[in-house]
Motif scaffolding. Structure first.
Motif, mmCIF file in Angstrom:
data_model
loop_
_atom_site.group_PDB
_atom_site.id
_atom_site.type_symbol
_atom_site.label_atom_id
_atom_site.label_comp_id
_atom_site.label_asym_id
_atom_site.label_seq_id
_atom_site.Cartn_x
_atom_site.Cartn_y
_atom_site.Cartn_z
ATOM 1 N N ALA A 1 1.081 -1.303 0.139
ATOM 2 C CA ALA A 1 0.228 -0.041 0.060
ATOM 3 C C ALA A 1 1.085 1.658 -0.479
ATOM 4 O O ALA A 1 0.404 1.897 -0.770
ATOM 5 N N ASP A 2 1.823 1.310 0.575
ATOM 6 C CA ASP A 2 3.082 2.635 0.863
ATOM 7 C C ASP A 2 3.564 2.992 -0.495
ATOM 8 O O ASP A 2 3.877 3.881 -0.746
ATOM 9 N N ALA A 3 3.483 1.733 -1.181
ATOM 10 C CA ALA A 3 4.804 2.125 -2.167
ATOM 11 C C ALA A 3 3.491 2.374 -3.865
ATOM 12 O O ALA A 3 4.224 2.824 -4.610
ATOM 13 N N GLN A 4 2.189 2.512 -3.154
ATOM 14 C CA GLN A 4 1.824 2.909 -4.373
ATOM 15 C C GLN A 4 1.499 4.579 -5.265
ATOM 16 O O GLN A 4 0.719 5.027 -4.527
ATOM 17 N N ASP A 5 2.787 4.748 -5.026
ATOM 18 C CA ASP A 5 2.057 6.199 -4.686
ATOM 19 C C ASP A 5 2.641 6.827 -6.260
ATOM 20 O O ASP A 5 3.645 7.587 -7.021
ATOM 21 N N THR A 6 1.411 6.056 -7.499
ATOM 22 C CA THR A 6 1.828 6.612 -8.508
ATOM 23 C C THR A 6 0.161 7.638 -8.463
ATOM 24 O O THR A 6 -0.502 7.426 -8.376
ATOM 25 N N THR A 7 -0.140 8.037 -10.271
ATOM 26 C CA THR A 7 -1.090 8.091 -11.128
ATOM 27 C C THR A 7 -2.059 7.049 -11.676
ATOM 28 O O THR A 7 -2.787 7.716 -12.005
ATOM 29 N N ASP A 8 -0.587 6.459 -11.883
ATOM 30 C CA ASP A 8 -1.853 5.296 -12.363
ATOM 31 C C ASP A 8 -2.814 4.312 -12.271
ATOM 32 O O ASP A 8 -3.441 4.220 -10.403
ATOM 33 N N GLU A 9 -4.240 4.887 -12.251
ATOM 34 C CA GLU A 9 -5.210 4.800 -11.949
ATOM 35 C C GLU A 9 -5.830 2.710 -10.960
ATOM 36 O O GLU A 9 -6.293 2.756 -10.193
ATOM 37 N N PHE A 10 -4.897 1.867 -12.209
ATOM 38 C CA PHE A 10 -5.020 0.605 -11.562
ATOM 39 C C PHE A 10 -4.716 0.111 -10.753
ATOM 40 O O PHE A 10 -5.141 -0.062 -9.326
ATOM 41 N N ARG A 11 -3.158 1.181 -9.996
ATOM 42 C CA ARG A 11 -2.899 0.807 -8.927
ATOM 43 C C ARG A 11 -3.341 2.017 -8.135
ATOM 44 O O ARG A 11 -3.209 1.308 -6.904
ATOM 45 N N LEU A 12 -3.946 2.755 -8.111
ATOM 46 C CA LEU A 12 -4.391 3.750 -6.923
ATOM 47 C C LEU A 12 -5.705 2.435 -6.580
ATOM 48 O O LEU A 12 -5.862 2.821 -5.395
ATOM 49 N N TRP A 13 -6.400 2.072 -7.137
ATOM 50 C CA TRP A 13 -7.515 1.493 -7.296
ATOM 51 C C TRP A 13 -6.920 -0.106 -6.372
ATOM 52 O O TRP A 13 -7.286 -0.001 -4.953
#
Ligand SMILES: C[S@@+](CC[C@H](N)C(=O)[O-])C[C@H]1O[C@@H](n2cnc3c(N)ncnc32)[C@H](O)[C@@H]1O
Length: 520
Positions: A189-201
């Motif tokens: 969860a902490d690693a997902q600092d992205t604007t990619d919609e799939f990874r934000l989900w």
């Protein structure tokens, strides 16, 4: 949810109250679709996989003329539940320790059979047995509640589950499996600092799992068995046991509310039966959990709910007018909103008056007839209505049913009498008092879980046995704060401190009443 009894004994599963399983709720939905179920006030209820009875015992207290039987494979939760039953002196509920395979004809027929959090986590032979029990141990007009993990939504949860199971593949100790699964979830969860919609989900999904308590994580996400299925698959299986679809326990889940008209039109074309409609709704809503109600195949059901039954229900609503006062004139549109964001715009005068009345009586539900009379009285200056006019009654009933399907009003039939205001010697329900002495979650008289995390709230609940007036309660509170070094006396003025504490006490008591924790 794990597959054997010992896992539930070693890592306890938190006992939950499930309002959607209450016989009162099931009776209402049954009646709307043409069933004649037993009155919740006088019925027999069986809960399969009842855990520690956290769901069943409060129901039994609130419905003293009904009989409740629970069964669970795990010994420790059953022992906990039996202790609660003993302490509260309840005679209409018993918990059995064992497998549901022990249920036979000598247990008799039940009007309501509940299986929450059970079906998706037991082996196929127990799933089949469970449906067999619903068929053979259920009264002719009975209702079975079965919840299960549904597709397509659970495909999403499957991804995070599989990552956790991979990470803990070599671990056997339950606590280690929990700790490592939690660590992986936090890491991802902490690693997902992205604007990619799939990874934000994915981040949102992981955060949700991170919020689960240990028992929940261990028995739900990390369970050896956890097979979601499509609604149509579930209904095929139920059909093989001569059970048919009655509806969803959360009535609003059957609604296409919130979709635009073109979507609703297409859904109509796709839905040649109720079953198909529900399946396409699952696709539209990406549903991951279902709480399906079943009844015997022989019972003739109505395909559409019958609003005339609303006249026999109690009604409540959390919806309030978004402007400072409700303009009751016909043709003037007003907007209403619930704290959960449910919205409605209407210019229907009687409907607006009814919502205004329900706003004042909340949280206590009132009978349809009383609501009709008070709403008509409200409109006296605007227009003249006859409260007994069948056309107006039918129109209001239809309006309320529409709001029920949008989640803006609630219907009840059989609940204990709840105090809306605080009496001279307030009394909390013995269930909530018992729970407050042991934990942070208590059950309201509406069968809802209420979190009481602060010391003052917990102590206050425990003191409210109906013998203490405000003066005694204030003394107890004063003493408690003194002991905890938390008493604030400004300007060496104990009188002022006492007055402000008394005001605080009143506020807290009212809060307990609003949560439905005080009996009348
Ligand atoms: C996840 S818990 C659900 C508890 C509760 N119904 C709830 O939703 O909060 C599943 C329960 O089913 C019980 N269980 C599993 N297999 C069972 C069986 N064959 N017979 C009776 N209980 C069983 C477990 O011991 C466990 O308490």
């Amino acid at each position: 949810m794990a597959t054997n009894s010992s896992s539930y004994d070693s890592i306890l599963y938190p006992g939950y109250t499930h309002p959607q399983t209450h016989p009162d709720r099931l009776e209402i939905i049954g009646r709307l679709f043409g069933l004649a179920p037993a009155s919740a006030r006088r019925c027999r209820v069986l809960e399969l996989g009842c855990g520690n009875g956290a769901n069943l015992i409060p129901m039994a207290w609130g419905l003293p003329e009904s009989e409740f039987v629970g069964i669970d494979l795990a010994a420790r939760p059953i022992a906990q539940g039996r202790e609660m039953i003993r302490d509260l002196g309840l005679r209409n509920v018993r918990l059995e320790h064992g497998s549901i395979t022990a249920i036979n004809a000598s247990w008799g027929k039940f009007d309501y059979i509940l299986a929450h959090g059970f079906y998706s986590w037991v082996p196929p032979e127990i799933q089949e047995r469970m449906l067999g029990i619903c068929r053979h141990a259920m009264a002719p007009q009975g209702i079975a509640f079965v919840s299960y993990n549904a597709l397509p939504g659970c495909h999403l949860r499957k991804m995070t589950r599989e990552m956790m199971l991979f990470h803990i593949r070599d671990l056997t100790a339950p606590q280690e499996r929990i700790n490592q699964a939690q660590a992986l979830v936090r890491f991802l969860a902490d690693a997902q600092d992205t604007t990619d919609e799939f990874r934000l989900w994915m981040k949102a999904e992981l955060k949700q799992i991170a919020g689960h308590d240990e028992g929940h994580l261990f028995h739900d996400e990390l369970a050896e068995l956890n097979e979601p299925l499509y609604f149509t698959q579930f209904m095929e299986r139920a059909g093989r046991h001569d059970l048919q679809y009655l509806g969803e326990a959360d009535y609003f889940e059957m609604s296409d509310h919130g979709f635009k008209d073109s979507v609703r039109q297409t859904l109509k074309q796709l839905a040649r039966s109720r079953i198909l409609r529900e399946q396409y709704l699952d696709f539209l809503k990406c549903r991951r959990f279902r709480q399906t109600l079943l009844c015997q195949r022989e019972v003739p059901l109505q395909s559409e709910p019958d609003a005339s039954h609303v006249a026999g229900f109690l009604v409540s609503s959390t919806a309030g007018c978004t402007s400072s006062s409700t303009d009751l004139r016909a043709g003037v549109t007003c907007e209403f909103e619930t704290p959960k964001g449910g919205k409605l715009e209407t210019d229907y005068a009687l409907g607006k008056a009814a919502l205004a009345v329900l706003g004042e009586t909340w949280p206590v539900p009132i009978a349809f007839d009383e609501l009709m009379a008070r709403s008509v009285a409200r409109l006296e200056n605007e227009t003249s209505f006859d409260q007994h006019d069948p056309q107006h009654r039918a129109q209001l009933a239809g309006f309320l049913l529409q709001l029920y399907s949008g989640g803006l009003v609630d219907f009840r039939i059989a609940i204990p009498t709840v105090a809306r205001t605080v009496s001279e010697r307030p009394e909390a329900s013995p269930i909530a008092r018992w729970q407050a002495e042991r934990g942070h979650v208590v059950t309201s008289l509406f069968h809802l879980a209420v979190k009481v995390e602060d010391e003052i709230g917990k102590n206050l609940l425990a003191w409210l046995d109906g013998t203490c007036d405000r003066k005694i309660l204030l003394e107890k509170l004063w003493k408690l704060l003194e002991e905890k070094n938390a008493l604030i006396v400004k300007d060496e003025n104990p009188e002022a401190a006492r007055r402000s504490l008394a005001a605080e006490l009143d506020k807290n008591l009212l809060k307990l009443a609003r949560f439905g924790l005080l009996v009348k």
